[in-house]
Design a protein around this motif. Structure first.
Motif, PDB file in Angstrom:
ATOM      1  N   LEU B  91       0.836  -1.204   0.000  1.00 29.43           N
ATOM      2  CA  LEU B  91       0.000   0.000   0.000  1.00 29.43           C
ATOM      3  C   LEU B  91       0.868   1.250   0.000  1.00 29.43           C
ATOM      4  O   LEU B  91       0.529   2.246  -0.653  1.00 29.43           O
TER       5      LEU B  91
ATOM      6  N   TYR E 148      -4.109  -6.119  -5.582  1.00 30.11           N
ATOM      7  CA  TYR E 148      -3.817  -4.694  -5.386  1.00 30.11           C
ATOM      8  C   TYR E 148      -2.726  -4.243  -6.350  1.00 30.11           C
ATOM      9  O   TYR E 148      -2.835  -3.197  -6.987  1.00 30.11           O
ATOM     10  N   ALA E 164      -6.681   1.328  -6.646  1.00 29.66           N
ATOM     11  CA  ALA E 164      -5.977   0.214  -6.009  1.00 29.66           C
ATOM     12  C   ALA E 164      -5.826   0.456  -4.511  1.00 29.66           C
ATOM     13  O   ALA E 164      -5.962  -0.471  -3.706  1.00 29.66           O
ATOM     14  N   GLY E 168      -7.309  -1.866  -1.724  1.00 32.45           N
ATOM     15  CA  GLY E 168      -6.402  -2.515  -0.781  1.00 32.45           C
ATOM     16  C   GLY E 168      -6.791  -2.248   0.659  1.00 32.45           C
ATOM     17  O   GLY E 168      -6.867  -3.171   1.473  1.00 32.45           O
ATOM     18  N   ALA E 237     -12.137   0.049  -8.530  1.00 33.84           N
ATOM     19  CA  ALA E 237     -10.994  -0.788  -8.896  1.00 33.84           C
ATOM     20  C   ALA E 237     -11.168  -1.352 -10.301  1.00 33.84           C
ATOM     21  O   ALA E 237     -10.234  -1.377 -11.093  1.00 33.84           O
TER      22      ALA E 237
END
Lengths: 250, 115, 96, 96, 604
Positions: B91, E148, E164, E168, E237
């Motif tokens: 992330l 992701y 994304a 995520g 997404a």
């Protein structure tokens, strides 16, 4: 939603969830209960396989398939970071500069680095006996290498870090876990079956495939994390942003 | 003691969710996600704890002399720690790239996708 | 006796987690997160889970804060213009 | 054995929250000091626990912390307080 | 080969392939990587086909590491689970094949993208085949981590990265909720194996702990399945991921969420001490209804083609949830056929949208009006896909819809209307876009983006060298996929096999026996899997409604409702709620969890 509405929705929902969770916790067996059926079976099974660290036995033998699924997550993260942090068309690479570091810091790093490496290897190698294992030791090994960066500079780290070799080692270690599983299938009739001789209890070779898988994970974690951090360090230190370039070149 | 340890896990999850909901910075949000995850370790290990027991590691302990805590939840928590660290890394990588293209890491300023 | 130790560690973790969430500036949050990581490691140790404590120590004290700080460093860097360039050997200047 | 546990409990109950307090407030340097102090406290706790529980294998925790804590401190020193190669005024942590 | 080998191989083959590709990508040229990736994907298909044919109508199990279910992890595959893994495996070679035409970022990492696709596949296969709750969580996370990274693949465009990150964070948070649920369930039962969990729950009575654990575990699966109000991440997404990834995510990953809910409910919570059938039944029917209607409504409002297709997926997931919530073998058969055919059709539609994206750098319905007149084949395929989505016989979507309607109609006579309506509206929306883009039907629309909507313009083309004519293979792929969807509907053997699978799937006692003691269980009474006259008629009805709606919309594009009309305001409010804001989405998620807690607890 406005910030206020969002907060209101959250607080209402959280109040309900909190109430339910509190009620659920009173239905749980009391904290510190004596009844752990699965745990007791696992302890007996691990001792039967002559693995002193039961947690390692659960991770690498009894429930080895969990780790088979977990290692690819790390592997996939490294691949994902490779893809995501790749050099875009409008970015440039620049070389890191040499940095001045206090001599004491440098000396400290130079002394600590080998000690850390030894500790890392020890933690991986004793994974099936004492607390620790491939993951914990792998992180220590990766950290050890980065002492070169925090105590010296990025150039020193790059000298110590053959990235291509590490990438390949990471992939091979990831593959070897599945391959050991397949070996168990061929030799013992079940995937990930512990087919190696179990050795004597509480020695470094006891536990059959546990130390082997442990080592594979250790290599993968160490190489994978170094590669992962390399992409992040590369972004921070050696990569110019697209807009920086626009202004900076003039 | 009693259920307080379990309740602590619930509190940590909800406070992390509060941080996520009100976050103005994606890096802060990812930090809150890491906090949310620590609630799962807390619950798992609390569930596996046994009073007056010790760790299921027999390198310095003769098997059968002392009761041991549940090793299974420890293995689960161990897997969970790895998963958490890697998801955080992924992330953060996305955040780095987002900042380059969007020039912001404030979720409120990200308006590319709607309707 | 161990109950008290667990209680103290849980209380510390809850405090640290709350502080980590309420610290909204990422670089500061990274410091608090590493404190939380240490607290969790102590808690796991008193919950008789040294394996998990070792993992948490490795991830929480070194890895996660380093990743967050690297990201913060990358992200807080504003577009550099030639005029606000201090002469300390900075980003834009050493481009070839 | 009791005494060891009591010592660990005292360490967890008094200095640890104090370190959290320091790490959560104040200037970057103070936060860093708070975090480093806490790793010292945690190290002491990890040295007491093997005695308290009569388990020598718990010593690995102290060993691990001993090699990782300096690395963590150096990381923070470099990114949170150090402006060695990042001289943007907005990168420095303002006082609050 | 025996099942003890085939089951773990289904997970190990893509894992090994991924590792191999990551190494080979450094030395091999691009073509070599593509061949290697296609080879690995093909090997996986062979493995799963063998598994599917091997265990005709039975539960195949493999004790990993030689440990019995009371200690280790057991993989268990019935035709439904193995079939879902097979659907994934069929889509992956297609994805890898179409990847050939796509732009490659850097020479050094040529293998990284296909390697990630293979990891994604391994995650999905593991999730579909595992018989262990925590193991399912691990594979869920593997699936997530790969997804992701793949979603954010186009790093030079800000929108994929935004999508994304939202994806995520929301999915990871939901996964942690599930892990808490797993922890609670472990505290109650001291087991992780699904079959043993079900057995142990029977010795307790149902209380809040059971309900809470179920809701928490369901959270991650509902997020993955994109049920309302957990669905917000999905359009964000799916609208931005690279086209091949969209094919996999819309075609299979979302459906895995539905599968997971059904699997865990049937094996763990359906017995005594679990969640009463009535509670699951009403709660999930309501959830499915809401999802189907909201998905259809939002789908109709879209002009960004990929978002449009994403909302159509949400609508169909609603239908799947309704059919699963019937808790009958017939409902399960209908869902299985529907999921298989829908996955193929949806993948074909995404592939066709990819052709538009590459040629015109846009997926905007209004902006592309009449531009693609010369792409006749693509246009015809697109319209056929739209009709298939609406449930036209003899497509598998039509059969699945007919079977589900039949099963649902036996419980509530009005439920088939929902199926007809939702599939007609989503089909009509796709048809409308196809008619406008490929035939220039109706007046051209001025492109004035509403403040609350996403246009499809300014997307980056993904193909290596944008050229006037798209490569032929890029139209062959969707044609093959649509052909397979026809096969699912017209080959009685497939539906019959899935019906047998449904009988096994809805038989928790048989599952427990097979996992714990390995007898060869005789399959129970087999539900029907054939076309009926009513089914064909309802399929034709929804198709003609779709055609009529699309024609009407194309003829008279301006909205007829005044802005202050309640319906118009509702639509506006709904669109505003899809704000792209992470905090909003998580607040909705919390609301969904709270509502589920109340709903389930009220009925236990």
């Amino acid at each position: 939603m406005t910030a206020r509405a969002r907060l209101a929705v959250f607080l209402a929902a959280a109040a309900v969830i909190a109430a339910f969770f509190t009620a659920e916790c009173t239905d749980l067996p009391p904290f510190g209960t004596d009844s752990h059926p699965y745990g007791e079976r696992a302890v007996a099974a691990a001792l039967d396989r002559r693995t002193a660290n039961v947690v390692s036995s659960v991770n690498f033998d009894i429930r080895a398939f969990d780790t088979l699924g977990e290692e690819p997550i790390l592997f996939g993260t490294v691949l994902g970071a490779t893809l995501l942090l790749r050099q875009a068309r409008d970015e440039r690479h620049r070389r890191a500069e040499a940095e001045r570091v206090m001599p004491t810091t440098r000396l400290f790093g130079a002394l600590l680095l080998p000690v850390t490496l030894v500790v890392g290897v020890y933690i991986v190698a004793h994974g099936q006996l004492s607390p620790g294992g491939g993951f914990q030791g792998g992180v220590v090994l990766a950290t050890a290498l980065h002492l070169a960066y925090v105590a010296a500079d990025y150039r020193a780290l790059k000298k110590l870090r053959p990235l291509a070799v590490l990438d390949v080692a990471d992939s091979l270690a990831a593959a070897s876990y599945s391959l050991i599983g397949l070996a168990g299938l061929i030799a013992g009739g079940a995937f990930l079956k512990n087919v190696l001789p179990l050795g004597t209890f509480n020695t470094i070779t006891s536990g059959g495939t546990v130390p082997v898988l442990n080592a594979a994970v250790g290599v993968e974690v160490a190489c994978g994390l170094i590669a992962l951090l390399a992409h992040f360090l590369d972004q921070t230190i050696e990569r110019t942003d697209p807009d920086q370039q626009r202004y900076g070149d003039t | 003691m009693g259920t307080w340890v379990f309740l602590a896990a619930g509190w940590v999850l909800l406070i992390a969710l509060y941080g996520l909901v009100t976050s103005r910075n994606l890096i802060h949000a990812i930090g809150c996600l890491a906090v949310a995850q620590s609630s799962t370790y807390l619950l798992l290990l609390a569930v596996g704890y046994r009073r007056e027991a010790t760790a299921p590691v027999y390198s310095d302990l003769t098997p059968g002399t002392r009761p041991v805590v549940d090793p299974v939840v420890q293995a689960l928590a161990l897997t969970d720690v790895v998963v958490g660290a890697t998801v955080t890394a992924l992330l953060l990588a996305l955040t780095i790239q987002l900042r380059k293209r969007h020039h912001t890491v404030d979720p409120q300023a990200l308006i590319g996708l709607k309707g | 006796m161990n109950q008290w130790l667990i209680g103290a560690a849980v209380a510390f973790v809850v405090l640290a987690a709350t502080t980590a969430v309420l610290t909204r500036e990422p670089a500061r949050q990274a410091v608090v997160l590493s404190v939380l990581g240490l607290g969790l490691a102590v808690l796991f140790a008193v919950l008789q889970a040294p394996d998990v404590a070792l993992s948490q120590l490795a991830v929480g004290t070194a890895l996660t804060p380093l990743l967050i700080l690297l990201t913060v460093r990358k992200v807080t860097r504003r577009p550099t213009r030639p005029d606000d360039h201090p002469a300390t050997g900075d980003d834009g200047q050493d481009q070839k | 054995m009791k005494a060891w546990t009591a010592a660990a409990l005292v360490l967890l109950a008094v200095p640890a929250p104090a370190c959290l307090w320091v790490a959560a407030r104040g200037t970057a340097v103070r936060r860093l000091i708070g975090a480093s102090m806490l790793s010292t406290v945690a190290g002491a706790v990890f040295l007491l626990l093997p005695m308290a529980y009569d388990r020598s294998s718990y010593q690995d925790l102290a060993l691990m912390l001993a090699v990782l804590a300096p690395a963590g401190t150096l990381v923070f020193a470099r990114f949170v307080t150090g402006h060695r190669h990042d001289a943007h005024p907005h990168d420095s942590t303002p006082e609050t | 080969m025996t099942e003890a080998a085939l089951l773990p191989l289904a997970v190990a083959v893509p894992l090994l392939g991924a590792a191999l590709l990551a190494v080979a990508g450094r030395i091999l040229p691009r073509t070599g990587c593509d061949i290697l990736a296609t080879g690995c994907a093909g090997a996986e298909v062979v493995c799963l086909v063998l598994l599917w044919t091997h265990n005709s109508g039975r539960l195949a199990t493999a004790d990993l590491g030689g440990w019995p279910a009371r200690l280790g992890i057991v993989l268990a595959a019935d035709p439904i689970g193995a079939g879902l893994a097979l659907l994934v495996a069929v889509l992956v070679p297609v994805v890898v094949y179409s990847w050939r035409f796509f732009e490659e970022p850097t020479g050094e990492h040529a293998g990284a993208f296909p390697a990630l696709i293979l990891l994604f596949e391994a995650g999905m296969a593991g999730f579909a085949l595992t018989g262990d709750l925590f193991n399912a969580f691990v594979f869920f996370e593997l699936m997530g981590a790969a997804a992701y990274a793949l979603t954010g693949y186009r790093i030079e465009d800000p929108r994929p990265l935004h999508g994304a990150i939202t994806f995520g964070i929301v999915t990871s948070f939901a996964a942690y909720c599930s892990l808490l649920g797993i922890g609670l369930l472990y505290a109650r039962t001291g087991e992780l194996n699904l079959a043993r969990l079900g057995q142990q729950l029977a010795s307790h009575h149902t209380d809040l702990l059971t309900a809470g654990a179920f809701v928490l575990i369901a959270t991650a699966l509902l997020v993955k399945a994109a049920a309302v109000p957990f669905h917000f991440w999905l359009p964000d997404a799916h609208a931005v991921a690279p086209t091949p990834v969209c094919m996999l995510m819309s075609g299979a990953m979302v459906e895995l969420g539905v599968y997971g809910i059904a699997r865990i409910y049937w094996t763990v919570f359906s017995g005594p001490g679990g969640i009463p059938h009535q509670a699951f039944h009403t709660t999930f029917t309501a959830l499915g209804l809401l999802t189907a209607l909201l998905g259809a409504l939002m789908c109709w409002q879209q002009r960004h083609l990929k978002r449009l297709l994403a909302f159509s997926t949400i609508s169909h997931v609603g239908l799947f949830l309704i059919a699963v919530a019937l808790l009958t073998p017939d409902g399960a058969t209908g869902t299985a056929v529907y999921v298989a055919a829908h996955g193929l059709v949806k993948a074909a539609l995404f592939a066709l949208t990819g052709v538009l994206l590459d040629r015109y750098g846009s997926v905007d319905e209004h902006g592309l009006h009449g531009k693609a007149r010369d792409l006749r084949t693509v246009g015809v395929l697109f319209v056929v896909g739209a009709l298939a989505l609406a449930g036209m016989p003899p497509f598998g979507t039509g059969l699945g819809k007919a079977l589900s309607e039949d099963a649902a109609g036996r419980w509530q006579p009005w439920l088939p209307a929902v199926f007809v309506g939702a599939s007609a509206v989503t089909g009509a929306a796709v048809l409308r876009a196809g008619l406008r883009i490929f035939w220039g039907a109706g007046p051209a629309l001025r492109s004035r983006p509403d403040e609350d909507e996403t246009t499809g313009e300014g997307e980056e083309p993904e193909i290596r060298s944008p050229q006037r004519t798209p490569p032929r293979a890029m139209t062959i792929v969707p044609a093959v996929l649509l052909g397979l969807a026809v096969l699912v509907g017209s080959l009685p053997a497939i539906a019959a096999a899935l019906a047998r699978g449904a009988a096994v799937f809805t038989d928790p006692a048989g599952y427990t026996a097979a996992v714990l003691t390995h007898p060869s269980t005789p399959p129970g009474p087999m539900p029907a899997g054939d076309w009926t006259a009513t089914g064909v008629l309802l399929g034709l009805l929804s198709t003609s409604i779709a055609a009529a709606l699309a024609t009407a919309a194309v003829r008279k594009p301006s909205p007829t409702l005044p802005a202050h009309h309640p319906a118009a305001r509702l639509v506006r409010a709904l669109r505003r709620s899809h704000s792209g804001h992470l905090g909003d989405y998580l607040a909705w998620l919390a609301l969904g969890v709270a509502a589920l807690c109340i709903a389930i607890a009220a009925q236990t």
